[in-house]
Design a protein around this motif. Structure first.
Motif, PDB file in Angstrom:
ATOM      1  N   ARG A 167       2.276   1.796  -3.647  1.00  0.00           N
ATOM      2  CA  ARG A 167       1.376   1.731  -4.808  1.00  0.00           C
ATOM      3  C   ARG A 167       1.967   2.574  -5.924  1.00  0.00           C
ATOM      4  O   ARG A 167       2.476   3.660  -5.697  1.00  0.00           O
ATOM      5  CB  ARG A 167      -0.005   2.256  -4.453  1.00  0.00           C
ATOM      6  N   LEU A 218      -4.099  -7.390  -4.212  1.00  0.00           N
ATOM      7  CA  LEU A 218      -2.716  -6.988  -4.418  1.00  0.00           C
ATOM      8  C   LEU A 218      -1.862  -8.223  -4.664  1.00  0.00           C
ATOM      9  O   LEU A 218      -2.035  -9.243  -4.016  1.00  0.00           O
ATOM     10  CB  LEU A 218      -2.172  -6.271  -3.174  1.00  0.00           C
ATOM     11  N   TYR A 255       0.821  -1.212   0.000  1.00  0.00           N
ATOM     12  CA  TYR A 255       0.000   0.000   0.000  1.00  0.00           C
ATOM     13  C   TYR A 255       0.856   1.263   0.000  1.00  0.00           C
ATOM     14  O   TYR A 255       0.536   2.238  -0.669  1.00  0.00           O
ATOM     15  CB  TYR A 255      -0.975   0.012   1.183  1.00  0.00           C
ATOM     16  N   GLU A 304      -1.950  -4.580  -8.962  1.00  0.00           N
ATOM     17  CA  GLU A 304      -3.309  -4.542  -8.442  1.00  0.00           C
ATOM     18  C   GLU A 304      -4.243  -5.179  -9.452  1.00  0.00           C
ATOM     19  O   GLU A 304      -4.299  -4.767 -10.609  1.00  0.00           O
ATOM     20  CB  GLU A 304      -3.742  -3.106  -8.161  1.00  0.00           C
TER      21      GLU A 304
END
Length: 68
Positions: free
Chosen positions: A39, A51, A36, A46
């Protein structure tokens, strides 16, 4: 070692968070946090709300990281 459909983890292009946790010896919670926080980086994939970690690119990331 966890295998899915007979494909060993070290041959997979991308790993789920669960698979990556087992493969790299890093907790699932920590891996989710890393994904996260990063990203948009090349090693994060994704797929919808899921993920995945691109194995070889994540290894490069780990090689250049001194702490997690």
């Amino acid at each position: 070692m966890y295998e899915d459909k007979g494909v060993p983890l070290w041959k997979k292009y991308s790993l789920s968070i669960r698979e990556a946790a087992e493969y790299y010896g890093i907790g699932e919670k920590k891996l989710r946090s890393i994904a996260y926080e990063n990203r948009g980086e090349d090693f994060v994939l994704e797929i919808g709300s899921h993920l995945r970690v691109k194995r070889k690119l994540f290894e490069r990331f780990l090689d250049n990281t001194t702490s997690l």
